[in-house]
Structure formats: structure tokens, C-alpha cells
Design an enzyme around this catalytic site. Structure first.
Site, mmCIF file in Angstrom:
data_model
loop_
_atom_site.group_PDB
_atom_site.id
_atom_site.type_symbol
_atom_site.label_atom_id
_atom_site.label_comp_id
_atom_site.label_asym_id
_atom_site.label_seq_id
_atom_site.Cartn_x
_atom_site.Cartn_y
_atom_site.Cartn_z
ATOM 1 N N GLY A 53 0.812 -1.222 0.000
ATOM 2 C CA GLY A 53 0.000 0.000 0.000
ATOM 3 C C GLY A 53 0.840 1.263 0.000
ATOM 4 O O GLY A 53 0.549 2.229 -0.721
ATOM 5 N N CYS A 54 1.895 1.259 0.784
ATOM 6 C CA CYS A 54 2.754 2.443 0.886
ATOM 7 C C CYS A 54 3.525 2.666 -0.411
ATOM 8 O O CYS A 54 3.731 3.805 -0.840
ATOM 9 C CB CYS A 54 3.706 2.310 2.069
ATOM 10 S SG CYS A 54 2.814 2.166 3.630
ATOM 11 N N THR A 55 3.924 1.578 -1.055
ATOM 12 C CA THR A 55 4.621 1.689 -2.339
ATOM 13 C C THR A 55 3.671 2.253 -3.391
ATOM 14 O O THR A 55 4.025 3.173 -4.137
ATOM 15 C CB THR A 55 5.167 0.315 -2.770
ATOM 16 O OG1 THR A 55 6.104 -0.127 -1.778
ATOM 17 C CG2 THR A 55 5.848 0.388 -4.125
#
Length: 162
Positions: A53-55
Site C-alpha cells: 500500500g505504501c509503495t
């Protein structure tokens, strides 16, 4: 009072002055919010570098960096990762903006994005993915608590077009 109730009581609101901070970025440069005055700032908090998700969120923001630059918006990401981890993350994906290391989550707490989360039935403390649009005077003009990774760019660009 549970963690999530406490979290909701302390959230920042539109027109609040954005809390001041100084943190190291992935290149070990000290970034101070007040030094960015005169520009709009998109400040977003993400749980952990190089996770799916952060990527997705960070790469989408990076993909739209040209649009943000045209709108005179400085994009800044913050997570509890160490400087070295932020550097690996930025290098791996070619991230062209500052990723700040908030290891003790003090800045996350100032922005009310450090709170109780649950995964696989286990409760733990961590970053609640959120984003803030800050104007040239340092006031918050938009808040997105619990923003989805794929919606961040869309919501920010929509707010900037109003």
C-alpha cells in the site's frame, strides 16, 4: 476511553496551524516545515516503506510530481522508518521528493495519525495513513484521515482545483 476514540478527539481541522517539525529525509537532510512556508505542502503519513500500500501511494504521488510542481506544491512523505530504509525505498522506486524518518513517531502524534490498528485480530500502535494539504502560510486547508493509497492523488488534485 479506547485508542480510536482518543484519536478522533484530537484530529487536526481545516484552518488549524500545521504543527511544526524538523525531521531527517532519506538523504539525511533536515527538513523543517516552516522552511517550506510560501509553498503549498502535501504532507502524507504512511505506515511502512516498501510495503504494497505504501509503495502504491508513494509511487502514484511520484508519478504526478510534475502536476504538483506546476501547482507549486511540495510533496513530503513521513513514516516511522529509519533514514536508511527511506533511502533504500526512494532509490528502489526513483522517488524524487523527501521521505522523512519519524522513528519515535513524535510528528505522527502531533498530527493525530499515530493510533491503534488491528491486523489478524491483533491490536498494535502504528501510523493511520493520512494526508494534509497545507497552504503557503502554514495552515491546514484539507485533511484526509484514513486515506486509501490509490485515492490520495485524486483527492489532493481535486482539492487543488477548487
Amino acid at each position: 476511553m479506547g485508542g480510536s476514540e482518543r484519536y478522533h478527539l484530537m484530529t487536526l481541522e481545516i484552518n488549524d496551524l500545521a504543527p511544526e517539525f524538523t525531521l531527517a529525509d532519506q538523504n539525511n537532510n533536515q527538513i523543517t516545515l516552516s522552511h517550506l512556508k510560501g509553498k503549498k505542502v502535501l504532507l502524507y503519513f504512511y505506515p511502512k516503506a516498501d510495503t504494497p500500500g505504501c509503495t502504491k501511494q508513494t509511487c502514484l504521488l511520484n508519478d504526478h510530481l510534475g502536476q504538483f510542481n506546476q501547482l507549486d506544491v511540495t510533496v513530503v512523505g513521513v513514516s516511522p522508518d529509519k533514514v536508511e530504509k527511506q533511502k533504500k525505498f526512494a532509490d528502489k522506486y526513483g522517488i524524487e521528493f523527501s521521505l522523512l524518518s519519524d522513528e519515535d513517531h513524535a510528528v505522527a502524534e502531533l498530527y493525530s495519525v499515530w493510533g491503534e490498528k488491528k491486523m489478524y485480530g491483533r491490536a498494535y500502535m502504528g501510523i493511520i495513513r493520512s494526508a494534509f494539504l497545507i497552504d503557503e502560510q502554514g495552515e491546514i486547508t484539507e485533511t484526509w484521515y484514513k486515506v486509501s493509497p490509490k485515492d490520495t492523488v485524486v483527492k489532493v488534485l481535486k482539492a487543488l482545483s477548487n
